[in-house]
Design an enzyme around this catalytic site. Structure first.
Site, PDB file in Angstrom:
ATOM      1  N   LYS A 119       0.873  -1.466  -0.035  1.00  0.00           N
ATOM      2  CA  LYS A 119      -0.256  -0.285  -0.455  1.00  0.00           C
ATOM      3  C   LYS A 119       0.833   0.948  -0.241  1.00  0.00           C
ATOM      4  O   LYS A 119       2.207   1.447   0.652  1.00  0.00           O
ATOM      5  CB  LYS A 119      -1.066   0.106   1.121  1.00  0.00           C
TER       6      LYS A 119
ATOM      7  N   GLU B  16      -8.719  13.619  11.321  1.00  0.00           N
ATOM      8  CA  GLU B  16      -8.283  12.538  11.556  1.00  0.00           C
ATOM      9  C   GLU B  16      -6.882  12.656  13.422  1.00  0.00           C
ATOM     10  O   GLU B  16      -5.972  13.415  13.734  1.00  0.00           O
ATOM     11  CB  GLU B  16      -6.921  12.093  10.451  1.00  0.00           C
TER      12      GLU B  16
HETATM   13  C1  ISJ Z   1      -4.289  10.856   2.391  1.00  0.00           C
HETATM   14  C2  ISJ Z   1      -5.231  11.586   3.152  1.00  0.00           C
HETATM   15  O1  ISJ Z   1      -6.132  11.155   3.968  1.00  0.00           O
HETATM   16  C3  ISJ Z   1      -5.838   9.957   3.864  1.00  0.00           C
HETATM   17  C4  ISJ Z   1      -6.803   8.812   3.702  1.00  0.00           C
HETATM   18  C5  ISJ Z   1      -6.941   8.022   3.681  1.00  0.00           C
HETATM   19  C6  ISJ Z   1      -8.076   7.108   2.693  1.00  0.00           C
HETATM   20  O2  ISJ Z   1      -7.182   6.467   1.632  1.00  0.00           O
HETATM   21  O3  ISJ Z   1      -9.003   6.142   2.408  1.00  0.00           O
HETATM   22  C7  ISJ Z   1      -8.138   8.421   4.109  1.00  0.00           C
HETATM   23  C8  ISJ Z   1      -8.051   9.525   5.384  1.00  0.00           C
HETATM   24  C9  ISJ Z   1      -7.545   9.630   5.682  1.00  0.00           C
HETATM   25  O4  ISJ Z   1      -6.184   8.705   6.754  1.00  0.00           O
HETATM   26  C10 ISJ Z   1      -5.966  12.174   2.411  1.00  0.00           C
HETATM   27  O5  ISJ Z   1      -6.875  13.497   3.099  1.00  0.00           O
HETATM   28  O6  ISJ Z   1      -5.105  13.652   2.312  1.00  0.00           O
END
Ligand code: ISJ
Length: 397
Positions: A150, A198
């Site tokens: 990932k 977050e």
């Molecule tokens: C990297 C980001 O978000 C992150 C990635 C996410 C995902 O891939 O679904 C969800 C929430 C965050 O942990 C962002 O908002 O820029």
């Protein structure tokens, strides 16, 4: 230091907001549960990497760059400071912490709350037009490379404005985001601004620790029925559940040596923001005696919600393949008090403002099963969150 208790009112809040114009270093932090609101000004000590040797400071505030960025670009690099003056909201009062013999009344009233307004607008946008292609290459790699599972791949939208953006125009649009963190970090003439949902780490006075696993994203629906449908699809999406489960497992492992009584709910819930919803598992634990929140923070960051799996391979991929260094985007940002209570969020849904130049940031977790177009759409919606704040700020400017 002395602390003065003031009755909370709109005028003091406006005066504290206006102080951002007067200082080179400023920090505003409102937590997503609205239990903590802090303003801090003027560095008596500062750090451009994780803070160390801060024994005499009652409070340190700031943020850490996603990967240690060694350029001298302020705010793109890590920036932490111990403030000379800070204010903390309580239920009915504001506790103002200032040096002994400090004329706080004069300090509070000495602000100009009427900034001259003149039209501001967007004159140019640069939007990494090859992002989808680069995500396709990454998906190919994830399908063939056994050593990479990932990567959270980021993008930046660079915007040029017709004149510098005044910090005074940010407060009103930010104040509407009461279910998110609202964070502003100023260093010199630059601002990093985030409305992240977050939490990376919160530790209270008793050593109780709160973190969260947040990953997997769907848009919000136009109405309740569509919203519930999108939420349910997200809850049942194998790809998203796997992505979020990776994050949960990695957090558990990272916390292991430092905590006891770790609890993680069996299934994630939905965390709803204005434009997106996420899979979310709140995690709690008790910090072991003698452990320090900053050390735990350094072990947690970056979680695979922002970096990837395996961690180092994903970080290398990010630094080699994203167009620009992330700076504070996706890094920890928050505060720690001398009593070891503190809270740090992850600096996403964010922008960096440097005079008339603005960068908006977003990223999406890419797995072998990802579709590049869908990931692009996800980052578009994530960019919108701060993009709308910028638009409103331009109208107030
Ligand atoms: C990297 C980001 O978000 C992150 C990635 C996410 C995902 O891939 O679904 C969800 C929430 C965050 O942990 C962002 O908002 O820029």
């Amino acid at each position: 230091m002395q602390s003065i208790q003031l009755k909370k009112n709109e005028q003091i809040i406006q005066q504290l907001e206006a102080k951002f114009d007067q200082y080179e270093e400023g920090f505003y932090f409102a937590s997503s549960d609205n239990r903590t609101v802090l303003y801090a000004f003027e560095a008596t000590q500062s750090w451009h990497n994780w803070p160390t040797d801060f024994d005499s400071a009652e409070l340190i505030v700031g943020g850490q760059a996603f990967q240690n960025f060694t350029g001298n670009d302020t705010v793109m690099s890590s920036f932490w400071f111990a403030p000379r003056i800070w204010a903390e909201f309580k239920a009915e009062t504001i506790s103002l912490h200032v040096p002994e013999e400090f004329d706080w009344q004069e300090w509070l009233s000495n602000v100009s709350t009427t900034v001259e307004k003149s039209a501001n607008s967007i004159v140019a946008v640069d939007d990494e037009s090859d992002w989808i292609k680069r995500v396709e290459v990454l998906i190919q790699k994830l399908n063939h490379d056994q050593n990479l599972d990932k990567v959270v791949f980021g993008r930046q939208r660079q915007i040029v404005l017709s004149k510098p953006l005044e910090s005074s125009s940010l407060w009103q649009p930010l104040s509407a985001y009461t279910s998110n963190y609202r964070i502003v970090l100023k260093n010199k003439q630059r601002y990093f601004v985030s409305v992240t949902p977050e939490r990376l780490l919160k530790v209270d006075l008793t050593g109780k620790l709160y973190t969260a696993s947040l990953a997997g994203t769907a848009p919000r629906g136009e109405d309740e029925a569509e919203d519930a449908k999108l939420g349910s699809e997200l809850m049942h999406s194998r790809k998203n559940r796997l992505e979020q489960d990776y994050v949960t497992r990695t957090i558990r492992k990272a916390l292991g040596p430092y905590v006891k009584d770790l609890t993680v709910p069996f299934v994630p819930k939905l965390l709803k923001n204005r434009r997106v919803q996420h899979l979310y598992s709140p995690i709690t634990a008790q910090l072991l005696e003698g452990q320090n929140p900053l050390k735990v923070l350094q072990k947690l960051h970056p979680t695979p919600a922002l970096g990837g799996i395996p961690r180092q391979e994903a970080l290398d991929y990010i630094s080699e393949n994203e167009c620009y260094p992330r700076g504070l985007f996706a890094g920890p940002i928050g505060y720690l008090k001398s009593d070891q209570a503190g809270e740090f969020a992850v600096g996403i849904r964010s922008m960096m403002v440097a005079d008339n130049r603005v960068r908006l940031f977003a990223g999406a977790g890419i797995l072998a099963a990802s579709q590049a177009e869908a990931e692009y759409a996800e980052t578009q919606v994530k960019l919108e969150e701060m993009g709308k704040i910028l638009e409103e700020a331009l109208q107030n400017d």
